[in-house]
Design an enzyme around this catalytic site. Structure first.
Site, PDB file in Angstrom:
ATOM      1  N   LYS A  22       0.838  -1.200   0.000  1.00  0.00           N
ATOM      2  CA  LYS A  22       0.000   0.000   0.000  1.00  0.00           C
ATOM      3  C   LYS A  22       0.874   1.252   0.000  1.00  0.00           C
ATOM      4  O   LYS A  22       0.642   2.176  -0.780  1.00  0.00           O
ATOM      5  CB  LYS A  22      -0.882   0.021   1.252  1.00  0.00           C
ATOM      6  CG  LYS A  22      -1.614   1.345   1.489  1.00  0.00           C
ATOM      7  CD  LYS A  22      -2.508   1.321   2.712  1.00  0.00           C
ATOM      8  CE  LYS A  22      -1.789   1.652   3.981  1.00  0.00           C
ATOM      9  NZ  LYS A  22      -1.539   3.077   4.233  1.00  0.00           N
ATOM     10  N   ASN A  23       1.891   1.267   0.849  1.00  0.00           N
ATOM     11  CA  ASN A  23       2.667   2.503   1.017  1.00  0.00           C
ATOM     12  C   ASN A  23       3.699   2.723  -0.076  1.00  0.00           C
ATOM     13  O   ASN A  23       4.388   3.743  -0.083  1.00  0.00           O
ATOM     14  CB  ASN A  23       3.305   2.538   2.413  1.00  0.00           C
ATOM     15  CG  ASN A  23       2.235   2.652   3.496  1.00  0.00           C
ATOM     16  OD1 ASN A  23       1.072   2.939   3.195  1.00  0.00           O
ATOM     17  ND2 ASN A  23       2.599   2.395   4.732  1.00  0.00           N
ATOM     18  N   CYS A 117      -5.537  12.016  12.340  1.00  0.00           N
ATOM     19  CA  CYS A 117      -6.040  10.646  12.258  1.00  0.00           C
ATOM     20  C   CYS A 117      -6.113  10.163  13.699  1.00  0.00           C
ATOM     21  O   CYS A 117      -5.989  10.928  14.630  1.00  0.00           O
ATOM     22  CB  CYS A 117      -5.095   9.786  11.442  1.00  0.00           C
ATOM     23  SG  CYS A 117      -3.597   9.607  12.325  1.00  0.00           S
ATOM     24  N   ARG A 122      -0.713  14.958  12.699  1.00  0.00           N
ATOM     25  CA  ARG A 122       0.163  14.529  11.594  1.00  0.00           C
ATOM     26  C   ARG A 122       0.431  15.740  10.707  1.00  0.00           C
ATOM     27  O   ARG A 122      -0.195  15.958   9.699  1.00  0.00           O
ATOM     28  CB  ARG A 122      -0.488  13.369  10.831  1.00  0.00           C
ATOM     29  CG  ARG A 122      -0.586  12.113  11.677  1.00  0.00           C
ATOM     30  CD  ARG A 122      -1.185  10.937  10.951  1.00  0.00           C
ATOM     31  NE  ARG A 122      -0.304  10.372   9.936  1.00  0.00           N
ATOM     32  CZ  ARG A 122      -0.630   9.286   9.222  1.00  0.00           C
ATOM     33  NH1 ARG A 122      -1.801   8.717   9.401  1.00  0.00           N
ATOM     34  NH2 ARG A 122       0.206   8.830   8.302  1.00  0.00           N
ATOM     35  N   ASP A 310       4.220   0.672  11.957  1.00  0.00           N
ATOM     36  CA  ASP A 310       2.984   0.090  11.411  1.00  0.00           C
ATOM     37  C   ASP A 310       2.800  -1.363  11.814  1.00  0.00           C
ATOM     38  O   ASP A 310       1.779  -1.969  11.474  1.00  0.00           O
ATOM     39  CB  ASP A 310       2.962   0.222   9.886  1.00  0.00           C
ATOM     40  CG  ASP A 310       2.812   1.674   9.478  1.00  0.00           C
ATOM     41  OD1 ASP A 310       3.057   1.985   8.298  1.00  0.00           O
ATOM     42  OD2 ASP A 310       2.479   2.500  10.345  1.00  0.00           O
ATOM     43  N   ARG A 402      -8.856  -0.661   4.201  1.00  0.00           N
ATOM     44  CA  ARG A 402      -8.056   0.358   3.487  1.00  0.00           C
ATOM     45  C   ARG A 402      -6.721  -0.241   3.071  1.00  0.00           C
ATOM     46  O   ARG A 402      -6.093   0.221   2.118  1.00  0.00           O
ATOM     47  CB  ARG A 402      -7.774   1.560   4.401  1.00  0.00           C
ATOM     48  CG  ARG A 402      -8.987   2.350   4.798  1.00  0.00           C
ATOM     49  CD  ARG A 402      -8.624   3.557   5.599  1.00  0.00           C
ATOM     50  NE  ARG A 402      -7.679   4.413   4.862  1.00  0.00           N
ATOM     51  CZ  ARG A 402      -7.375   5.640   5.258  1.00  0.00           C
ATOM     52  NH1 ARG A 402      -7.891   6.124   6.376  1.00  0.00           N
ATOM     53  NH2 ARG A 402      -6.534   6.390   4.563  1.00  0.00           N
TER      54      ARG A 402
HETATM   55  C1  EPZ Z   1       3.781   7.048   6.407  1.00  0.00           C
HETATM   56  O1  EPZ Z   1       3.008   8.083   6.989  1.00  0.00           O
HETATM   57  C2  EPZ Z   1       2.874   5.836   6.329  1.00  0.00           C
HETATM   58  N1  EPZ Z   1       1.741   6.126   5.461  1.00  0.00           N
HETATM   59  C3  EPZ Z   1       2.389   5.475   7.730  1.00  0.00           C
HETATM   60  O2  EPZ Z   1       1.678   4.247   7.601  1.00  0.00           O
HETATM   61  C4  EPZ Z   1       3.595   5.207   8.639  1.00  0.00           C
HETATM   62  O3  EPZ Z   1       3.139   5.032   9.957  1.00  0.00           O
HETATM   63  C5  EPZ Z   1       4.572   6.384   8.587  1.00  0.00           C
HETATM   64  O4  EPZ Z   1       4.909   6.705   7.229  1.00  0.00           O
HETATM   65  C6  EPZ Z   1       5.862   6.066   9.328  1.00  0.00           C
HETATM   66  O5  EPZ Z   1       6.488   4.967   8.737  1.00  0.00           O
HETATM   67  C7  EPZ Z   1       1.920   6.010   4.128  1.00  0.00           C
HETATM   68  O6  EPZ Z   1       2.999   5.689   3.662  1.00  0.00           O
HETATM   69  C8  EPZ Z   1       0.713   6.288   3.269  1.00  0.00           C
HETATM   70  P1  EPZ Z   1       5.930  10.340   8.433  1.00  0.00           P
HETATM   71  P2  EPZ Z   1       3.585   9.603   6.995  1.00  0.00           P
HETATM   72  O7  EPZ Z   1       5.872  11.589   7.645  1.00  0.00           O
HETATM   73  O8  EPZ Z   1       4.361   9.826   5.766  1.00  0.00           O
HETATM   74  C9  EPZ Z   1       6.337  13.669  11.792  1.00  0.00           C
HETATM   75  C10 EPZ Z   1      -0.157   2.812   7.616  1.00  0.00           C
HETATM   76  O9  EPZ Z   1      -0.634   2.206   8.579  1.00  0.00           O
HETATM   77  N2  EPZ Z   1       6.198  14.626  10.689  1.00  0.00           N
HETATM   78  O10 EPZ Z   1       7.056   9.382   8.207  1.00  0.00           O
HETATM   79  O11 EPZ Z   1       2.445  10.512   7.307  1.00  0.00           O
HETATM   80  C11 EPZ Z   1       5.052  12.899  12.049  1.00  0.00           C
HETATM   81  O12 EPZ Z   1       4.183  13.620  12.907  1.00  0.00           O
HETATM   82  C12 EPZ Z   1       0.250   4.257   7.801  1.00  0.00           C
HETATM   83  O13 EPZ Z   1       0.076   2.308   6.494  1.00  0.00           O
HETATM   84  C13 EPZ Z   1       6.357  15.979  10.938  1.00  0.00           C
HETATM   85  O14 EPZ Z   1       6.593  16.391  12.076  1.00  0.00           O
HETATM   86  O15 EPZ Z   1       4.560   9.540   8.252  1.00  0.00           O
HETATM   87  C14 EPZ Z   1       5.567  11.633  12.680  1.00  0.00           C
HETATM   88  O16 EPZ Z   1       5.792  11.871  14.062  1.00  0.00           O
HETATM   89  C15 EPZ Z   1      -0.140   4.799   9.160  1.00  0.00           C
HETATM   90  N3  EPZ Z   1       6.219  16.864   9.917  1.00  0.00           N
HETATM   91  C16 EPZ Z   1       6.921  11.409  11.988  1.00  0.00           C
HETATM   92  O17 EPZ Z   1       7.280  12.676  11.429  1.00  0.00           O
HETATM   93  C17 EPZ Z   1       5.961  16.457   8.636  1.00  0.00           C
HETATM   94  O18 EPZ Z   1       5.878  17.315   7.728  1.00  0.00           O
HETATM   95  C18 EPZ Z   1       6.908  10.377  10.871  1.00  0.00           C
HETATM   96  O19 EPZ Z   1       5.858  10.726   9.997  1.00  0.00           O
HETATM   97  C19 EPZ Z   1       5.800  15.070   8.392  1.00  0.00           C
HETATM   98  C20 EPZ Z   1       5.932  14.178   9.432  1.00  0.00           C
END
Ligand code: EPZ
Length: 431
Positions: A22-23, A117, A122, A310, A402
């Site tokens: 998915k990701n 979420c 996020r 995840d 999803r």
């Molecule tokens: C991706 O989300 C995945 N989703 C998430 O999987 C996964 O949990 C996450 O990466 C971490 O591996 C998809 O790929 C569609 P991040 P993403 O940006 O990109 C902070 C699932 O179950 N952050 O790596 O939104 C954020 O708050 C889903 O498949 C900022 O501060 O995650 C978090 O603490 C759930 N500012 C950390 O970084 C930003 O601009 C990691 O978030 C972006 C992120």
């Protein structure tokens, strides 16, 4: 409304085939708009997040033709807008990937600011920092919940340091940078397998992306990207979910169509708890079995190659069943333990102290009516129900569907007593 009804206590035995990731598919579908030529994408999982991304592609003007159950031909030659419709983008955070790819295609992109979420705030500040670094104009505040990013002239390559490792920001900057003029360097980049998959897809279109999978990704912009044929990597989290289910039910499952290297941190933890994991390299498969009591252990979620966040709710079910005291620390999200209240309803003995959950193992969980707080929490409820004594009813299964293709059918093929049931709203509360 639809729910899952699970009668637990049966070991999972047999073979499960893993679907496309998915990701990985979500960034790659967004990347298709970077070219005017036809792309053919294989191993696409049939999950609702993909359906929604395809609806976005259609709304932009792309033509989509299904070649078989997991293969699509997408023609983005005649896109009609740079705006992602709010009624679509509000339902899926990953719709913000279209900001990066439409910015790369048109020099302007507009989408709704993604909502939060069920596991905390996020933000997308790092995505916007990346767009600004490439010379795009990014408003400080959204207007009417929408955000528009606009290049003055063309995007120009630049260095971007990600204050926090972010999969989404890494993806979005890659999508905008492949058409920018000159060199972009992303430092402290995410290293997940889906980042590498996106880089491979972009390079198959004629992009110049190097270093994906390390924490420094270098992208030299190109003038033109051609169409490409590509096959999505297997889903490491879906695979890990079935691995955890095999261990939770003391079963013996062949998990087929995987890349074992992507599963190393999950394999290591399951072996530490007493499971047997055998990598069958020549078959791209692993066999997971467990026939003895689970040993307590400590799990800390980290960016790849650490233990994936995840898989946090799924491994929590095993910690709840492991002898002794176990510790689970969530280092990525600020509130990803909400589902534990559902697990307690099944008899788990767990307390939360800051970003660490402390489990006192119990011999067995008991079936109960529970709900899916989010995608992975829902998967954890299914695992808990499969291992529990008695019947578990899982509500809000839309979250689970999803990201898990044919989860009921795949589990039934492994001997699970699980079925999708329809409960009329009036009686739903009573269950
Ligand atoms: C991706 O989300 C995945 N989703 C998430 O999987 C996964 O949990 C996450 O990466 C971490 O591996 C998809 O790929 C569609 P991040 P993403 O940006 O990109 C902070 C699932 O179950 N952050 O790596 O939104 C954020 O708050 C889903 O498949 C900022 O501060 O995650 C978090 O603490 C759930 N500012 C950390 O970084 C930003 O601009 C990691 O978030 C972006 C992120």
């Amino acid at each position: 409304m639809e729910k899952y009804r699970i009668c637990g206590g049966k070991p999972l035995v047999g073979t499960v085939d893993i679907s496309g990731a998915k990701n990985a598919v979500l960034p790659i579908l967004a990347a298709v708009v970077l070219t005017k030529e036809v792309c053919c994408i294989e191993n696409i999982p049939n999950i609702s997040d993909v359906s929604l991304s395809l609806d976005i592609l259609s709304s932009l003007g792309a033509k989509i033709r299904r070649l078989d159950s997991h293969t699509l031909e997408i023609d983005p030659s005649h896109l009609v807008t740079h705006v992602v419709p709010h009624d679509l983008s509000q339902h899926m955070r990953a719709s913000y990937y279209y900001l990066g790819s439409l910015l790369g295609r048109f020099g302007v992109a507009r989408s709704s600011l993604p909502g939060g979420c069920n596991f905390g705030v996020r933000p997308i500040d790092l995505h916007l920092k990346g767009f600004r670094a490439l010379g795009a104009e990014v408003p400080d505040l959204p207007d009417n919940g929408m955000i528009e990013v606009k290049a003055n002239g063309e995007l120009v390559g630049n260095s971007v340091y990600l204050d926090q490792v972010s999969v989404g920001a890494t993806v979005n900057i890659m999508l905008a940078a492949v058409r920018a003029k000159g060199l972009t360097v992303i430092e402290n980049a995410a290293k997940e397998p889906h980042i590498v998959d996106l880089a491979n897809f972009l390079n198959s279109m004629g992009a110049d992306v190097r270093g994906a999978g390390t924490d420094v990704i270098k992208i030299r912009g190109v003038d033109y990207l051609r169409g490409a044929n590509y096959s999505i990597i297997p889903d490491q989290i879906e695979a890990g979910t079935y691995m955890a289910a095999a261990v939770a039910t003391r079963g013996n499952v062949l998990v087929r169509g995987v890349i074992p290297k992507h599963l190393e941190s999950i394999t290591a933890k399951l072996e530490e708890m007493g499971a047997t994991v055998e990598e069958l390299e020549d078959e791209d498969a692993i066999r997971v079995s467990c026939d003895k009591p689970l040993r307590h252990c400590t799990v800390k979620t980290m960016p790849h190659p650490g233990f994936p966040t995840d898989m946090q709710p799924q491994i929590a079910v095993l910690l709840a069943l492991a002898e002794g005291t176990s510790f689970l620390t969530e280092n990525i999200w600020d509130n990803r333990f909400k589902y534990l209240s559902e697990l307690r309803r099944m008899g788990a003995d767990v307390t939360v102290n800051g970003n660490t959950a402390v489990f006192q193992g119990v011999a067995q969980l008991k079936g109960a009516p529970v709900r899916a707080n989010d995608l992975r929490a829902g998967a954890a409820m299914v695992i808990a129900g499969l291992s529990a004594k008695g019947v578990t009813i899982v509500d809000d299964i839309c979250y689970i569907e999803r990201g898990y293709e044919d989860i009921v059918e795949k589990l039934q093929a492994l001997g699970a007593d699980i079925e999708r049931i329809y409960v009329a709203p009036s009686t739903a509360q009573a269950m």
